[in-house]
Motif scaffolding. Structure first.
Motif, PDB file in Angstrom:
ATOM      1  N   ASN A  22       0.826  -1.210   0.000  1.00 29.80           N
ATOM      2  CA  ASN A  22       0.000   0.000   0.000  1.00 29.80           C
ATOM      3  C   ASN A  22       0.858   1.256   0.000  1.00 29.80           C
ATOM      4  N   VAL A  23       1.976   1.221   0.708  1.00 30.77           N
ATOM      5  CA  VAL A  23       2.895   2.364   0.700  1.00 30.77           C
ATOM      6  C   VAL A  23       3.390   2.627  -0.722  1.00 30.77           C
ATOM      7  N   ILE A  24       3.817   1.585  -1.395  1.00 28.41           N
ATOM      8  CA  ILE A  24       4.352   1.727  -2.758  1.00 28.41           C
ATOM      9  C   ILE A  24       3.287   2.283  -3.696  1.00 28.41           C
ATOM     10  N   VAL A  33      11.535  10.966  -3.984  1.00 25.85           N
ATOM     11  CA  VAL A  33      11.087  10.423  -2.710  1.00 25.85           C
ATOM     12  C   VAL A  33      12.187  10.555  -1.658  1.00 25.85           C
ATOM     13  N   LEU A  34      11.806  10.996  -0.473  1.00 27.34           N
ATOM     14  CA  LEU A  34      12.660  10.894   0.706  1.00 27.34           C
ATOM     15  C   LEU A  34      12.095   9.774   1.551  1.00 27.34           C
ATOM     16  N   GLU A  35      12.858   8.695   1.697  1.00 23.96           N
ATOM     17  CA  GLU A  35      12.407   7.581   2.532  1.00 23.96           C
ATOM     18  C   GLU A  35      13.149   7.626   3.861  1.00 23.96           C
ATOM     19  N   ILE A  36      12.421   7.959   4.899  1.00 21.69           N
ATOM     20  CA  ILE A  36      12.991   8.112   6.231  1.00 21.69           C
ATOM     21  C   ILE A  36      12.914   6.773   6.957  1.00 21.69           C
ATOM     22  N   GLY A  37      14.069   6.288   7.417  1.00 17.88           N
ATOM     23  CA  GLY A  37      14.110   4.962   8.015  1.00 17.88           C
ATOM     24  C   GLY A  37      13.935   3.893   6.960  1.00 17.88           C
ATOM     25  N   CYS A  38      14.741   3.964   5.904  1.00 16.32           N
ATOM     26  CA  CYS A  38      14.556   3.084   4.746  1.00 16.32           C
ATOM     27  C   CYS A  38      15.008   1.657   4.991  1.00 16.32           C
ATOM     28  N   ILE A  43      11.351  -1.723   0.614  1.00 16.18           N
ATOM     29  CA  ILE A  43      10.438  -0.853  -0.135  1.00 16.18           C
ATOM     30  C   ILE A  43      11.210  -0.031  -1.163  1.00 16.18           C
ATOM     31  N   THR A  44      12.384   0.428  -0.776  1.00 18.59           N
ATOM     32  CA  THR A  44      13.182   1.323  -1.614  1.00 18.59           C
ATOM     33  C   THR A  44      13.423   0.753  -3.001  1.00 18.59           C
ATOM     34  N   LYS A  45      13.834  -0.501  -3.062  1.00 13.89           N
ATOM     35  CA  LYS A  45      14.206  -1.066  -4.366  1.00 13.89           C
ATOM     36  C   LYS A  45      13.019  -1.142  -5.314  1.00 13.89           C
ATOM     37  N   LEU A  46      11.803  -1.332  -4.775  1.00 13.56           N
ATOM     38  CA  LEU A  46      10.618  -1.378  -5.623  1.00 13.56           C
ATOM     39  C   LEU A  46      10.200   0.023  -6.062  1.00 13.56           C
ATOM     40  N   LEU A  47      10.372   1.006  -5.186  1.00  9.82           N
ATOM     41  CA  LEU A  47      10.111   2.386  -5.599  1.00  9.82           C
ATOM     42  C   LEU A  47      11.047   2.771  -6.747  1.00  9.82           C
ATOM     43  N   VAL A  68      20.980  -0.840   1.134  1.00 11.12           N
ATOM     44  CA  VAL A  68      20.033   0.021   0.419  1.00 11.12           C
ATOM     45  C   VAL A  68      20.713   0.946  -0.580  1.00 11.12           C
ATOM     46  N   GLU A  69      21.995   1.154  -0.442  1.00  6.32           N
ATOM     47  CA  GLU A  69      22.721   2.113  -1.305  1.00  6.32           C
ATOM     48  C   GLU A  69      22.480   1.928  -2.800  1.00  6.32           C
ATOM     49  N   PRO A  70      22.452   0.697  -3.320  1.00  8.61           N
ATOM     50  CA  PRO A  70      22.287   0.545  -4.773  1.00  8.61           C
ATOM     51  C   PRO A  70      20.966   1.087  -5.318  1.00  8.61           C
ATOM     52  N   TYR A  71      19.986   1.293  -4.458  1.00 17.12           N
ATOM     53  CA  TYR A  71      18.661   1.718  -4.917  1.00 17.12           C
ATOM     54  C   TYR A  71      18.406   3.210  -4.680  1.00 17.12           C
ATOM     55  N   CYS A  72      19.387   3.918  -4.157  1.00 19.27           N
ATOM     56  CA  CYS A  72      19.195   5.320  -3.771  1.00 19.27           C
ATOM     57  C   CYS A  72      20.080   6.255  -4.590  1.00 19.27           C
ATOM     58  N   ASP A  73      19.562   7.444  -4.859  1.00 13.38           N
ATOM     59  CA  ASP A  73      20.423   8.513  -5.381  1.00 13.38           C
ATOM     60  C   ASP A  73      21.458   8.887  -4.330  1.00 13.38           C
ATOM     61  N   ALA A  74      20.999   8.898  -3.071  1.00 14.97           N
ATOM     62  CA  ALA A  74      21.882   9.188  -1.945  1.00 14.97           C
ATOM     63  C   ALA A  74      21.268   8.554  -0.711  1.00 14.97           C
ATOM     64  N   VAL A  75      22.095   8.118   0.198  1.00  9.64           N
ATOM     65  CA  VAL A  75      21.620   7.619   1.489  1.00  9.64           C
ATOM     66  C   VAL A  75      22.536   8.175   2.569  1.00  9.64           C
TER      67      VAL A  75
END
Length: 280
Positions: A22-24, A33-38, A43-47, A68-75
C-alpha cells in the motif's frame, strides 16, 4: 559481509494488501522520494525499480545502509531521535513524497519528528506514513492471557516504544498541522497474526467479545497526508456517523464486552490500556 538476512529485509508482493504494498501504491511513480528509516531497502528497491522513483534515504543502521545504497540517489546516516537530522537535507531539493514506513513507533518523540518532515516536502508534496495499530484484538488477547511477549518484528517489535490507536493516529497528524486525505487499513484476523498461539488459548466468548470492535482486526494503517492548506478532503480513521450505522457503535461494543468478561478481566484491560493512554 555476513550472510545473515537483515531483520527488516522482506519480500513485498506489490499486488497484495500488505502495508508495504500500500505504501508503494500510495507513493506512485516517477516521484522524488525521501524515505525516512529506509532500512535495507525492502520498499526502496521497488520504488526505484518498478516505480522509477528517485529515492534519497535516511537510515541509522550502517549494515542496512550498505544494502540500500544501490537503490538510492543518496543515502545518509541519520539519528531521528536527534534534533538536527533535517539539516542533512539543507542543500537538497524538496521532495514530491516523504515516506516513513513503520518508523514513528520506534522514536522517543514521533510527534516532533513528524512536524520536522513537513518542510521537506515540495509545495505539492505529500507524506506516506504507515503505523501499527495497538488496538488489534490479538493485543488485547495477549493482555488477557498475561503473555505480552515482545518479538523481533510485528506489532510488539521489541524496539517499539510508542503505541497508537486510531484516535491517537489522528491526533498525531493534527498536531503537525496535517490532514489525512487517504487511508488504507491492513487487516488480519488474530489467528493469522504472530499472536495466534496466545489467541488460541482464549475462550470462544472472550474471542467474540474482543473481536466485536469494528476496528479489532486492523493490524496496520497506511496514511497519505498533506498540510491543512493542501488539496483533498480530510478523511477520518474512525468512520463518522453515517458509516457507524453499518457497524456496532462504541457504546454497544463496550456493552457486549462488559457482558462477557469477568470483573477481574475488565479491570486488567482498563489498567493495561491505561498505561498506553490508548483508546480501542
Amino acid at each position: 559481509m555476513s550472510s545473515t538476512r537483515h531483520t527488516y529485509d522482506y519480500v513485498v508482493d506489490t499486488a497484495s494488501q500488505t502495508a508495504p504494498a500500500n505504501v508503494i501504491r500510495m507513493v506512485g511513480q516517477h516521484k522524488r522520494v525521501l524515505e525516512i528509516g529506509c532500512g535495507p531497502g525492502s520498499i526502496t528497491k521497488l520504488l526505484a525499480q518498478q516505480g522509477q522513483c528517485r529515492v534519497t534515504g535516511l537510515e541509522l543502521d550502517p549494515d542496512a545502509i550498505k544494502l540500500v545504497e544501490p537503490y538510492c540517489d543518496a543515502v545518509m546516516q541519520a539519528d531521528l531521535n536527534a534534533a538536527d537530522w533535517p539539516q542533512l537535507l539543507d542543500s537538497t531539493e524538496r521532495f514530491d513524497v516523504v515516506v516513513a514506513a513503520d518508523v514513528l513507533e520506534h522514536l522517543y518523540d514521533p510527534w516532533t519528528t513528524l512536524k520536522r518532515m513537513v518542510p521537506l516536502m515540495s509545495p505539492e508534496g505529500y507524506l506516506v506514513i504507515s503505523l501499527p495499530h495497538v488496538g488489534h484484538a490479538a493485543i488485547a488477547g495477549c493482555l488477557m492471557t498475561g503473555d505480552f511477549d515482545y518479538r523481533d518484528w510485528g506489532l510488539l517489535d521489541r524496539t517499539h516504544i510508542r503505541f497508537f490507536g486510531l484516535k491517537n493516529m489522528e491526533d498525531l497528524f493534527a498536531q503537525a498541522e496535517l490532514k489525512i486525505v487517504e487511508a488504507r487499513f491492513v487487516t488480519k484476523p488474530p489467528e493469522d497474526t504472530e499472536f495466534a498461539p496466545a489467541w488460541s488459548r482464549l475462550s470462544s466468548q472472550v474471542k467474540s467479545a474482543l473481536s466485536s470492535s469494528p476496528h479489532a482486526h486492523v493490524y496496520q494503517v497506511v496514511i497519505k497526508a498533506v498540510p491543512l492548506s493542501g488539496p483533498g478532503e480530510p478523511v477520518s480513521l474512525i468512520p463518522p456517523a453515517p458509516v457507524d450505522q453499518l457497524l456496532p457503535s462504541v457504546s454497544s461494543v463496550k456493552s457486549r464486552i462488559a457482558a462477557r468478561l469477568s470483573p477481574q478481566a475488565k479491570l486488567r484491560i482498563r489498567k493495561i490500556f491505561g498505561l498506553f493512554r490508548v483508546r480501542m
